[in-house]
Design a protein around this motif. Structure first.
Motif, PDB file in Angstrom:
ATOM      1  N   HIS A 112      32.657 -49.008 -17.234  1.00 61.09           N
ATOM      2  CA  HIS A 112      31.956 -48.034 -16.386  1.00 61.09           C
ATOM      3  C   HIS A 112      31.863 -46.626 -16.967  1.00 61.09           C
ATOM      4  N   TYR A 113      32.551 -46.367 -18.053  1.00 59.06           N
ATOM      5  CA  TYR A 113      32.688 -44.982 -18.511  1.00 59.06           C
ATOM      6  C   TYR A 113      31.448 -44.516 -19.290  1.00 59.06           C
ATOM      7  N   TYR A 114      30.407 -44.185 -18.583  1.00 54.66           N
ATOM      8  CA  TYR A 114      29.187 -43.700 -19.254  1.00 54.66           C
ATOM      9  C   TYR A 114      29.232 -42.188 -19.397  1.00 54.66           C
ATOM     10  N   ASN A 115      28.817 -41.728 -20.549  1.00 53.46           N
ATOM     11  CA  ASN A 115      28.786 -40.290 -20.814  1.00 53.46           C
ATOM     12  C   ASN A 115      27.403 -39.770 -20.426  1.00 53.46           C
ATOM     13  N   GLU A 116      27.372 -39.019 -19.346  1.00 54.86           N
ATOM     14  CA  GLU A 116      26.098 -38.588 -18.768  1.00 54.86           C
ATOM     15  C   GLU A 116      25.256 -37.787 -19.762  1.00 54.86           C
TER      16      GLU A 116
END
Ligand code: SF4
Ligand code: SF4
Lengths: 431, 383
Positions: A310-314
């Protein structure tokens, strides 16, 4: 036995695996997104079988190949490690495929995720692809090399995308663009289909959309109390995103995932009746352990963060420019949090530690895949860093992702019970 | 039994004092620096041109207990080579190194660097990012990495590496390769001058002492072989293949069964010396050479070049058999071996596929299987 071309390919087993997805949907889905996951997996398998039977090109890939390319080239495609692993997990034929892999020299030290497809090919059960594509993911030697074996077994051409170790640099990005170009040329040559760049622009736009929704999902996971995500579903959303990269169905799935979360938040309900243990999951919770997850819920234990999924870098998602589709694909590859796991270790550990802190986790679980050369090697380091940087205890267990036996499930319950006592003690001390 | 060569005795003394070898100790006493390197994608010439001694990180002459390393690097998935290095680092036995230079050939060494640098106190330079293929793109990319490595060394030690120095270092290292090739060419004889165990002593010493001194020893060895006419009795000719092997005693045990180990396929053996750095822009030539386009390592895609190379070695050295030592958890080797084994067997070379641990001894199952293999070869081969 020698590594020889398989003469008899029989897809009966593959076809028998497809209805199992429907059974899983009927027995284990408790959310709309889960139901969609199984339906879409079935759809993909059906697409593969109809391509094989109808003479349309079909390409199979290891995890993380940019499958937008298939869509834009009108090729059917499926991820071999995911599908072979899923099928064998539920069909109960693990021993048979691993024995087949062993007979051509593939030892059990190779993780089951990458041995499974080799076994499927060695048995001649996997549909014959036009070509095989794989990626090094930089560090996973198994992913980088197993396709060679499968290519030799079926006598089909293989292409590997090498990913640099330091992928965030301009140099890393440029390298990936060139690798993707080469992969497209390879597929054009082997399938006879031409790349439709307009379709590729549209496909990368859709993937970007998936990622934007995923950013929202991640933000909500971190802030919402109680946790609005069902434990263990990170694995599903990840695979669905990869399999349906660049397709509207992938966007719809992510949207359904997010909408359900929002509904939960609005109703103030989590999946666990009373959240006692908020846990960050460092690696992959064994996907076949449905009973264990249900039991954890009864204990008040929730996986509140699965950073790997889930760790998306916006900020990085925002840089994806679909009008430059090749560069966009390279960026997409890099933005995918799952790939952070394969880069320099700090990328991976930062994801875990940040998520652990921001989600207010009480502890961490690291259920890493037995023989995983990647995660196993750093399991002690993760544990130490979670203790030093986030003040958290970690339960580290090596468990095979293709394991779902009752005995192992019982063993894991015991370990978790002990771990919960550790967490209770820690809470008492703080109080 | 052929008489022991004096130069081999001298070389053996270097290895006997591993890890802080006598020559390394003397070097340090002069106030000079030593850079530990791991993996053959690290261009030693750059370290040498910076005025430092490159020293290869390996295990010693025997298997050691890995209790410390196993606490930090999970043994279920990490090869015993990586864990041996970590063990020595954690025990402080590599404390004489001023820093470590590594690359990214496989997960084993990447994770070793990442985990190790958290728990030991030897500074580690940024890793050279090594593509898993060789084409123009990979060369170009690796050229950038080699230049980066140069900068990192310069910055870390506050030195400047000039183009003249790198050209000289390349010449020095090419001389080693030329002479090691000469030595191996002699092994093509039916009655080779050295045993495989002696050859391994030579190869071990190459990376544990100042290169100038090693080259002198190597020249002396070639001369001594010439003047003494030393030769070993003819016997079935075999190659030992694997990731790497540093224990001459293992090779000696194999040879004691009545075979000659005439060549190897190790990254501390033929893959180390096979390819020269070509003429032209030294930095570009280094990048190309250190991707090992000809004698590629098991991790390289596609695997065809490696298969061809092994097949060629088998012909050149007239091999009767190959012992493939598969180190447990060495995924690159495990996944590559089936790619060439069938071809070699089809070409008439018997391949024994054996599981080992790095530094492991010659006992139990290993002995039994090698004995049976040698017996079979001896029946097949007429000397
Ligand atoms: S489980 Fe580990 S070794 Fe296996 S494919 Fe995944 S990262 Fe690679
Ligand atoms: S190549 Fe094999 S032996 Fe060498 S470090 Fe990698 S895994 Fe270990």
């Amino acid at each position: 036995m020698k590594l020889r071309k398989i003469e008899n390919i029989d897809t009966t087993m593959f076809e028998q695996g497809i209805p199992i997805m429907a059974q899983l949907r009927d027995h284990h889905s408790t959310t709309r997104a889960e139901t969609m996951f199984y339906d879409l997996t079935i759809k993909l398998c059906d697409e593969v079988m109809s391509a094989v039977k109808g003479g349309r090109p079909f390409v199979t890939n290891v995890m993380s190949f940019p499958t937008e390319i298939y869509w834009a080239m009108d090729i059917a495609g499926i991820e071999y490690d995911f599908i072979a692993g899923m099928f064998s997990l539920y069909m109960g034929n693990k021993d048979e495929i691993f024995t087949a892999a062993k007979s051509i020299g593939i030892r059990p030290e190779i993780c089951s995720a990458q041995r499974a497809p080799i076994g499927w090919f060695a048995k001649g059960w996997f549909p014959k692809p036009t070509a095989i594509v794989n990626t090094s993911l930089c560090q996973c030697d198994n992913c980088a090399q197993n396709a060679n074996i499968m290519g030799a077994l079926y006598d089909v051409p293989v292409f590997c995308i090498t990913r640099p170790y330091l992928f965030w640099t301009q140099k890393g990005l440029d390298f990936m663009v060139e690798e993707i170009k080469d992969a497209i040329s390879f597929l054009e040559k082997t399938t006879g289909h031409k790349m439709n760049y307009d379709k590729l622009v549209e496909a990368t736009r859709l993937t970007k959309k998936q990622m934007e929704i995923s950013v929202e999902i991640h933000n909500l996971i971190k802030t919402a109390r109680p946790c609005p995500v069902k434990s263990g579903t990170g694995f599903l959303i990840h695979f669905l995103r990869m399999m349906y990269a660049g397709r509207q169905e992938g966007v719809d799935y992510c949207q359904a995932f997010l909408d359900e979360m929002k509904e939960r938040v609005a109703s103030g309900k989590g999946y666990t009746p009373e959240e006692k243990y908020r846990l960050v999951s460092c690696y992959t919770f064994p996907p076949g352990m449905h009973g264990l997850l249900d039991w954890m819920e009864t204990q008040g234990a929730t996986l509140v963060a699965e950073p790997m999924y889930h760790y998306y870098n916006e900020a990085e998602v925002a840089k994806i420019d679909p009008t430059k589709p090749l560069e966009a694909l390279a960026r997409i590859f890099y933005v995918e949090p799952y790939h952070g796991f394969y880069g320099p270790y700090e990328v991976f550990s930062d994801m875990i530690i940040n998520d652990a802190i921001q989600s207010g986790a009480d502890g961490a679980v690291n259920f890493f895949n037995t023989n995983c050369r990647m995660c196993g090697a750093v399991s002690r380091l993760i544990k130490d860093q979670l203790r030093d940087k986030a003040g958290l205890s970690t339960l580290t267990v090596d468990v095979d992702v293709m394991e779902n036996s009752a005995a192992v499930e019982e063993e894991l319950k015991k370990k978790l019970e002990q771990f919960f006592l550790v967490l209770d003690n820690a809470k008492r001390k703080v109080a | 039994m052929a008489e022991m060569l004096k130069t081999i005795e001298e070389i053996g003394k270097v290895n006997a004092s591993f890890p802080f070898t006598e020559p390394a100790r003397k070097w340090k006493e002069q106030g000079k620096k030593i850079v530990g390197w791991i993996c053959i994608n690290v261009p030693e010439e750059v370290i040498h041109a910076a005025g430092m001694m490159p020293f290869r990180l390996t295990g010693g002459n025997e298997e050691i207990s890995l209790d410390l390393a196993n606490e930090y690097l999970f043994s279920g998935g990490t090869c015993s080579f990586s864990r041996t290095i970590l063990e020595l680092q954690l025990r402080g036995e590599y404390g004489f190194l001023d820093c470590i230079a590594g690359a990214t050939p496989c997960e084993g060494v990447i994770r070793l660097a990442e985990v190790g640098s958290y728990y030991h106190n030897i500074p580690t330079l940024p890793l050279l990012d090594t593509p898993r293929k060789f084409n123009d793109l990979a060369y170009k990319f690796y050229h950038g990495e080699v230049m980066e490595f140069k900068k990192n060394l310069e910055k870390f030690f506050g030195v400047t590496i000039t183009d003249e120095a790198i050209v000289d270092s390349i010449a020095l290292y090419n001389k080693t390769r030329t002479d090691l090739k000469k030595l191996h060419d002699l092994m093509k004889s039916n009655t080779p001058p050295l045993s495989g165990a002696e050859m391994l002593e030579v190869l071990n010493a190459a990376v544990r002492m100042p290169r100038e001194d090693f080259n002198t020893l190597l020249e002396k060895l070639l001369e001594e072989i010439k003047t003494t006419g030393r030769s070993l009795p003819a016997a079935p000719r075999i190659m030992i293949s694997g990731a790497l092997l540093n224990t001459p005693s293992f090779v000696q045990s194999v040879e004691s069964l009545g075979v000659n180990v005439v060549v190897d396929d190790f990254c501390n053996g033929s893959r180390y010396w096979w390819e020269q750095v070509e003429d032209g822009d030294p930095w570009k030539a280094l990048a190309k050479r250190y991707l090992l386009p000809k004698c590629s390592c098991p991790r390289i895609n596609p695997p065809q070049n490696r298969t061809d190379w092994i097949s060629q070695i088998a012909k050149d050295f007239r091999l009767d058999g190959i012992i493939a030592l598969t180190m447990r958890c060495c995924a690159p080797y495990i996944l590559n071996l089936p790619m060439w084994k069938t071809r070699l067997e089809d070409e008439g070379v018997t391949v024994l596929d054996l599981d080992i641990e790095y530094g492991g001894g010659f006992s139990g199952q290993i002995r039994t299987r090698i004995e049976a293999f040698v017996e079979m070869l001896s029946l097949e081969v007429e000397i």
